[in-house]
Scaffold this motif. Structure first.
Motif, PDB file in Angstrom:
ATOM      1  N   THR B 297       0.686  -1.143   0.077  1.00  0.00           N
ATOM      2  CA  THR B 297       0.209  -0.056   0.162  1.00  0.00           C
ATOM      3  C   THR B 297       0.899   1.207  -0.112  1.00  0.00           C
ATOM      4  O   THR B 297       0.596   2.110  -0.492  1.00  0.00           O
ATOM      5  CB  THR B 297      -0.771   0.098   1.270  1.00  0.00           C
ATOM      6  N   GLU B 298       2.062   1.105   0.540  1.00  0.00           N
ATOM      7  CA  GLU B 298       3.023   2.266   0.557  1.00  0.00           C
ATOM      8  C   GLU B 298       3.505   2.483  -1.047  1.00  0.00           C
ATOM      9  O   GLU B 298       3.638   3.887  -1.016  1.00  0.00           O
ATOM     10  CB  GLU B 298       4.244   2.119   1.401  1.00  0.00           C
ATOM     11  N   LEU B 299       3.545   1.754  -1.650  1.00  0.00           N
ATOM     12  CA  LEU B 299       4.087   1.669  -3.041  1.00  0.00           C
ATOM     13  C   LEU B 299       3.020   2.259  -4.200  1.00  0.00           C
ATOM     14  O   LEU B 299       2.771   3.141  -5.040  1.00  0.00           O
ATOM     15  CB  LEU B 299       4.940   0.724  -3.588  1.00  0.00           C
ATOM     16  N   ILE B 300       1.781   1.383  -3.822  1.00  0.00           N
ATOM     17  CA  ILE B 300       0.611   1.563  -4.751  1.00  0.00           C
ATOM     18  C   ILE B 300      -0.629   1.769  -3.370  1.00  0.00           C
ATOM     19  O   ILE B 300      -0.971   0.503  -3.173  1.00  0.00           O
ATOM     20  CB  ILE B 300       0.390   0.416  -5.864  1.00  0.00           C
ATOM     21  N   PRO B 301      -1.102   2.898  -3.447  1.00  0.00           N
ATOM     22  CA  PRO B 301      -1.977   3.091  -2.334  1.00  0.00           C
ATOM     23  C   PRO B 301      -3.277   2.106  -2.312  1.00  0.00           C
ATOM     24  O   PRO B 301      -3.791   1.749  -1.191  1.00  0.00           O
ATOM     25  CB  PRO B 301      -2.433   4.599  -2.536  1.00  0.00           C
ATOM     26  N   ALA B 302      -3.617   1.880  -3.500  1.00  0.00           N
ATOM     27  CA  ALA B 302      -4.942   0.925  -4.020  1.00  0.00           C
ATOM     28  C   ALA B 302      -4.730  -0.499  -3.654  1.00  0.00           C
ATOM     29  O   ALA B 302      -5.618  -1.227  -3.892  1.00  0.00           O
ATOM     30  CB  ALA B 302      -5.460   1.188  -5.394  1.00  0.00           C
TER      31      ALA B 302
END
Lengths: 267, 397
Positions: B297-302
């Motif tokens: 989630t830190e790299l790609i929030p969704a």
């Protein structure tokens, strides 16, 4: 925790497992804990390689994507009409595993899928390129300049043709994607007919869209679809589309191939 | 690139490879091209150990550039070769490293410099430009660096090499487990194998190569020799959404949960690392799954909004021993252990290594085996394109 009895080839293995385990997880633990030789194909464990197909309580499925909890509900069979209810023996869930059909039998549930791979034409590419929606706004970053230089210098060493720089840079903006079909053979096994089969015909359908109609690749592919063991043998059971873990919908693709056929014969 | 398979000069020597993973398959291809008679034994299906469970990243080497320039350089060279050799099983869409913290932003210059020293064309781009390519990455990242990463099909790349080997006469025995290595004097003279029917069968070989990966120690023990290998399981989680086409990595020294790899309609977050003594039957731990989703989630929030498709574990074959904890201190380098020192002169074990460099590992091992057998051969796997993986199953001996 669930108590289950795995039945393979009349051998029974009683196991304790979690509802969230996959059938493949359970087989892996039997092999580890009971130190038994148990033969089944598996590789990626996430529905990408297509090796771990089996007939799981009467329905074709990938063992790595079929959870124990899935088998505790009534499920529709490949005909789309009947259902299979979960069966218990002294409170233990029965999980019956059989090898896929139309593949050479090795042992337990392991098969050698020669027929499946023979059904897919050599010219059917496994990959597609997709233009980005915002391609006109994008430009390749300079890392592709460096990459291009490296590829040219490699090519000089091995005397290979050097790619055109403009084409190379343009290609760097195109998205590459592997095709949806993972060549698992569930469709071929589930189809009650004997012919080239759903996977091969779906591959032909996909490949036709990538080749121009005036090419020999296109006409050769089309000839395979029209051949005696081609689309004419499909009886529209749609078992293929029901078992496909990737949503390839081979049944629909075969119908679309028929549409090309009738269009051609009308002209 | 040549893709026809010209007939080879035949050397009258048989090499048995134990282990049908990435290294074993690439080695069978390399040795067959050199003219050796090759036997491959694998107790399950090809790539059923660690190889197939790989998340599929083709490393440009950027991940290793700061820690080990040689590995990084080798990854870069091999990733370019793989694109040419197995184009049908490679998605080459590049990769982006994201710096999310101030510390990572500070690390960026060191990272880029190390990449350049290793021959990797890393390039800082604006966050705006990164978002044009990949709109779903964390828009609050501080710096972005593009690298030529890619992805491959971890089953089909090795199978392509196996198909080529097979068409040159190599014999593959899947579902055949080597259970005994018979020695006379200082040589292994035969391998005793359990067939799928449960019978024992004996095979003779002039030279034996242990390509068992995380299982190498158990295989070496059959000849009463030791190899220092530590199985280091890692867990990966795939969710049902392809968020990006590029591989998204954390701009930090290699750690847990710092790579997201696209694969067809999935995105895979990898990975964790622990050490174990038994590589068999690994299952992911619930805390590993929640940790990975949080990191993703830190790299790609969704990322963690998408349904989980699968979670699984695979054992890396780390070269070295006596470790506790994560084992990240061990190098990912590849080593050849010659068992001559332990009294067996026709047996080597391959340990360590990484999926991206499978071809290079095979080349080094084949060079070594050739020399041990007193044969003058040379490697051709850089230029000869292997056939499709489909030929592995369709080829008739």
């Amino acid at each position: 925790m669930i108590n289950a009895i795995i039945i393979i080839n009349n051998r029974r293995y009683t196991v304790e497992c979690s509802e969230s385990n996959t059938v493949l997880d359970v087989l892996e633990s039997i092999r580890k804990e009971k130190k038994l030789s148990l033969h089944y194909r598996h590789s990626c464990h996430h529905g990408s390689c297509g090796t771990c197909g089996a007939i799981i309580n009467c329905i074709e499925g990938l063992m790595c994507l079929t959870k124990i909890s899935d088998l505790m509900h009534e499920r529709k069979t490949t005909s789309g009409k009947d259902t299979v209810a979960p069966q218990y023996e002294n409170g233990k869930l029965i999980i019956n595993l059989e090898p896929l059909k139309k593949a050479a039998y090795i042992a337990d549930i392991a098969v050698y899928p020669a027929q499946l791979f023979e059904s897919i034409p050599e010219t059917a590419s496994y990959k597609r390129s997709i233009e980005r929606a915002n391609a006109s706004q994008l430009e390749p970053d300079s890392s592709y300049d460096e990459l291009y230089k490296q590829i040219c210098s490699d090519a000089a060493q091995t005397q290979e043709p050097v790619p055109d720089k403009h084409v190379f840079m343009k290609n760097s903006l195109i998205r590459n994607k592997l095709e949806l079909c993972i060549e698992c053979g569930l469709c071929l096994s589930a189809c009650p007919e004997e012919f080239r089969g759903p996977a091969g015909l779906a591959a032909i359908h996909t490949a036709l869209a990538k080749n121009k109609p005036e090419t020999s690749t296109y006409s050769n592919l089309l000839a395979l679809a029209y051949a005696e063991d081609g689309i004419a043998q499909c009886k529209r059971h749609f078992a293929c589309s029901r078992v496909c873990p990737q949503g390839v919908a081979p049944g629909r693709r075969i119908q679309e191939l028929r549409a090309i056929d009738s269009k051609n014969s009308n002209t | 690139m040549k893709n026809n398979l010209p007939s080879r000069k035949k050397l009258n020597k048989t090499i048995a490879i134990i282990g049908g993973g990435g290294t074993g398959c690439a080695l069978a291809w390399d040795l067959s091209l050199r003219g050796f008679s090759v036997l491959v034994f694998e107790k399950g299906e090809l790539t059923s150990g660690t190889t197939g469970r790989h998340h599929g990243q083709i490393h440009s080497g950027a991940r290793y550039a700061v820690g080990d320039k040689n590995i990084a350089r080798e990854c870069m060279e091999e990733s370019i070769l793989l694109r040419k050799l197995v184009p049908e099983a490679v998605e080459f869409n590049g990769g982006i490293f994201l710096a999310l913290t101030d510390e990572e932003a500070d690390y960026t210059d060191t990272f880029i410099e190390a990449c350049h020293e290793a021959g990797i064309p890393a390039q800082e781009i604006s966050i705006e430009k990164a978002l044009q390519f990949e709109p779903l990455i964390n828009p609050h990242c501080k710096r972005c660096v593009t690298v030529p990463d890619g992805t491959f099909d971890a089953f089909r790349v090795p199978l392509s090499f196996a198909a080529g080997a097979r068409m040159l006469g190599a014999a593959f025995y899947s579902f055949h487990e080597v259970v005994q290595l018979d020695t006379v004097g200082n040589k292994i003279i035969s391998l005793i194998v359990t067939t799928p029917e449960g019978k024992q069968q004996s095979f003779a070989a002039d030279f034996v190569i242990n390509a068992g990966g995380a299982w190498a120690k158990q295989i070496a023990a059959l000849a009463k020799v030791h190899v220092p290998v530590t199985p280091a399981p890692g867990t990966m989680v795939a969710v049902k959404n392809r968020f990006t086409d590029k591989v998204i990595s954390r701009l930090a020294p290699p750690g847990d949960g710092d790579i997201i790899v696209p694969q067809r309609e999935l995105s895979i977050i990898g990975s964790t690392q622990r050490v174990t003594d038994n590589p068999e039957g690994l299952l992911p731990l619930p805390e590993e799954i929640s940790f990975l989703l949080k990191r993703a989630t830190e790299l790609i929030p969704a990322f963690s909004n998408a349904p989980i498709h699968a979670a699984w574990s695979a054992a890396r074959p780390l070269a070295g021993e006596g470790l506790t904890g994560s084992g990240r201190s061990l190098s990912r380098d590849f080593m050849i252990v010659d068992h001559s020192d332990a009294g067996i002169t026709n047996f080597i074990s391959l340990i360590g290594g990484k999926a991206t460099i499978l071809r290079a590992m095979a080349e080094k091992a084949a060079d070594y085996a050739s020399e041990k057998l007193g044969e003058q051969t040379y490697c051709e796997t850089r230029t000869i394109v292997p056939p499709s993986w489909r030929n592995y199953y369709t080829y008739k001996d």
